[in-house]
Design an enzyme around this catalytic site. Structure first.
Site, PDB file in Angstrom:
ATOM      1  CG  ASP A 207     -57.678  -4.632 -19.131  1.00 50.78           C
ATOM      2  OD1 ASP A 207     -57.981  -3.467 -19.460  1.00 50.78           O
ATOM      3  OD2 ASP A 207     -58.529  -5.475 -18.787  1.00 50.78           O
TER       4      ASP A 207
ATOM      5  CD  GLU B 131     -64.421   2.327 -20.390  1.00 50.51           C
ATOM      6  OE1 GLU B 131     -63.830   1.637 -19.523  1.00 50.51           O
ATOM      7  OE2 GLU B 131     -64.198   2.217 -21.610  1.00 50.51           O
TER       8      GLU B 131
END
Ligand code: KIV
Length: 285
Positions: free
Chosen positions: A51, A188
């Site tokens: 995204d 992340e």
């Protein structure tokens, strides 16, 4: 890469095998057919239709506004280009948060678009959704640590897992996702030691983006790697290996000069006319 290896499609089984053999999976994002084709030719194992397309391709300030309709255009293009690589569709904001039915329907749309699996952000709070999708036969990757869809809640794009207590919470999230049937986890923006701690306590593959080297594979955003990201976000973990921005700007500027100075088009760019037709055209004018 040999032909036999090139032909064999990467699956969740292959990814588990890579981990078992201690081989690192190579993962990049792609949003279009050419980039997916080039990544696939280079032997990349996993392509994420992220995204992040909201920022890299559409020029938004963050990932929150991209829609399923937009994501599916990118997903179809990437799936056409990825002959061998595993293709992961990234569930955009609000495509899975509201209900199990939404999550299954939208994840299913990614599979129908040619993806092999989907990814969603969040830990324990999305574990029931992950369970709903895996129960529907859909392979799901969890994404925890810095989760860009929780930008407001996390107070910006900030490194996570900086203390033992925070890392313990991240591990609990990771375990909840593993228990819900996730085939892999993406971490992340974590210090390497925190990421390694999470990986050591799970049995599924654990990949990292900005999470150090002690994980089962690395993901980078292709625009960061290729040097064509237009924007202000410049994370320190980025490895820039090309300057596509400079190459493309230079090519457009050369083209502009050639058009303005009438150097382009030149005879080698013209379609020729048969000499008889040429005479008759000349006679007609
Ligand atoms: O959308 C994306 O590219 C991602 C990465 C930042 C992990 O989710």
């Amino acid at each position: 890469m040999g032909e036999a290896q090139a032909a064999r499609k990467v699956t969740t089984h292959t990814l588990r095998e890579l981990k078992a053999k201690g081989q690192r999976a190579v993962c990049v994002t792609a949003y279009d057919y050419p980039t997916a084709t080039f990544a696939d030719r280079a032997g990349v194992d996993l392509i994420l239709v992220g995204d992040s397309a909201a920022m890299t391709v559409l020029g938004h300030a963050n990932t929150l506004s991209i829609t399923m309709t937009e994501m599916l255009v990118f997903a179809r293009a990437v799936a056409r280009g990825a002959k061998r690589a595993f293709v992961l569709g990234d569930l955009p904001f609000l495509s899975y948060q509201v209900s199990d039915a939404d999550a299954i329907t939208n994840a299913g749309a990614f599979l129908a678009a040619g993806c092999d699996a989907v990814k969603c952000e969040g830990g324990r709070r999305v574990a029931p959704r992950v369970r709903a999708m895996t129960d529907a036969g859909i392979a799901v990757m969890g994404h925890i640590g810095l989760t860009p869809q929780a930008l407001g809640q996390q107070g910006g794009y900030r490194v996570q897992g900086k203390t033992r207590a925070q890392t313990a919470v991240i591990l609990d999230d990771a375990k909840a996702l593993e228990d819900a049937g996730a085939f892999a986890i993406l971490l992340e923006a974590l210090p390497p030691e925190s990421a390694a701690f999470v990986r050591e306590n799970l049995s599924i593959p654990v990949y990292g983006i900005g999470a150090g080297a002690q994980v089962d594979g690395q993901l980078v955003i292709s625009h960061d790697l290729l040097g064509n990201f237009v924007g202000e976000v410049k994370p320190r973990f980025v490895s820039r290996l090309a300057s596509v921005d400079a190459v493309v700007t230079e090519a457009f500027s050369t083209y502009a000069d050639q058009v303005r100075s009438a150097q382009f088009p030149a005879p080698e760019h013209w379609y020729s006319l048969d000499s008889k037709e040429l005479l008759s055209l000349a006679a007609a004018s």
